[in-house]
Design an enzyme around this catalytic site. Structure first.
Site: not given
Length: 323
Positions: A275, A208, A205
């Site tokens: 996820d 990150e 993301n």
């Protein structure tokens, strides 16, 4: 992407075999309503009305893949505790998931308990140990991985930095997968993306990506430039950056990039949305879907799950309705 094209793409991934390895956890949700302030301290009192448990982390990636129609092998470590048994029981109820459980008697199963008042999260309580697993457990983990790799069409590394897949294990997994001529898609949590060198695709993301220190501004072109540079320097094919309300950006190592705006949807709960993204993306790639179309499908799947409560999944039918 129209509904017919989405349906055709989703048909391609049915019965594909995907191997997931990474950090599993148990997601617990305590729901209730606030009745007032405690006389013991200036804190709200939550009256519990419901408690639910769901597979989280790499286990949620596995359940998302199963919901899409894939066959799944999950290789992961749990503790020898009640939470570890609950994860195994939850996963065992799904015939599409084969859970290769490695048990570590010296560490607890990672558990995240979220307390919600009238649907609004007010507190999260984490129980975990993030030290890397021991050498004997690494050997067990890799033995199970190598055996299951033979039947897999694609490998997903679901890294939550909880110790199951430390950098040296990630490198070993990546090398074995690429040597077998298969794609490896990784969801990173480590700040140094060098740990994921050689991966076919990385799915960080924006937060990150920022931690790598490669990002100058939050502009789309700067994000694309930074992601392409990282992909090139670490021998990756591409990086998909999830941008929340701005959608997703796919940046290739050759400098080309593609931005997919977010699907309009009221957001209820973002738990586990990442996820769902990596599961949909990897399943589509395993089915031979072109990567830009796989990104669009992942965007649609994410839009489905953020409208649900908890670590939810998206079915093919729900994704088609988003087209």
């Amino acid at each position: 992407m129209n509904a017919s094209f989405a349906a055709d793409a989703l048909v391609k991934l049915q019965d594909k075999s995907l191997l997931v390895i990474g950090d599993v956890m148990l997601d617990r949700f305590i729901d209730g309503s606030v009745s007032g302030i405690s006389p013991e301290a200036p804190v709200p009192v939550l009256e519990k009305s419901r408690e639910t448990e769901m597979p989280g982390g790499a286990a949620n990636v596995a359940t998302n893949l199963a919901s899409l129609g894939c066959n799944v092998c999950l290789v992961a470590v749990t503790g020898a505790d009640t939470q570890g048994h609950r994860i195994a029981r939850l996963l065992g109820a799904n015939m599409a998931i084969n859970f290769h459980q490695v048990i570590d008697a010296d560490r607890p199963t990672t558990t995240k308990t979220r307390f919600r008042a009238d649907g609004q999260q007010v507190l999260r309580f984490d129980e975990e140990v993030t030290d890397p697993i021991s050498t004997p457990l690494r050997q067990q983990l890799m033995e199970k991985f190598i055996v299951t790799l033979k039947q897999a069409d694609l490998v997903i590394i679901s890294d939550y930095a909880k110790g199951c897949v430390p950098p040296d294990i990630i490198a070993e997994i990546t090398a074995a997968t690429r040597a077998a001529g298969k794609m490896v898609v990784a969801d990173p949590k480590l700040a140094d993306f060098k740990a994921y060198a050689g991966a076919s695709l990385l799915t960080p993301n924006l937060s990150e990506l920022r931690k790598t220190g490669a990002l100058a501004t939050n502009g789309i072109e700067d994000i694309a430039k930074a992601a392409s540079s990282i992909a090139k320097s670490h021998s990756m094919d591409a990086i998909l950056v999830t941008l929340s309300v701005r959608g997703m950006l796919l940046a290739r190592a050759d400098g080309s990039w593609h931005h997919a705006p977010a699907q309009a949807r009221e957001v209820f709960d973002v738990s586990g949305a990442g996820d769902t993204v990596i599961a949909m993306l990897a399943a589509a790639l395993a089915g031979g879907v072109e990567i830009e179309n796989a990104v669009t499908l992942a965007n649609m799947a994410a839009s489905v799950v953020v409208g649900k409560s908890g670590t939810a999944t998206a079915s093919p039918g729900e994704i088609i309705l988003m087209a």
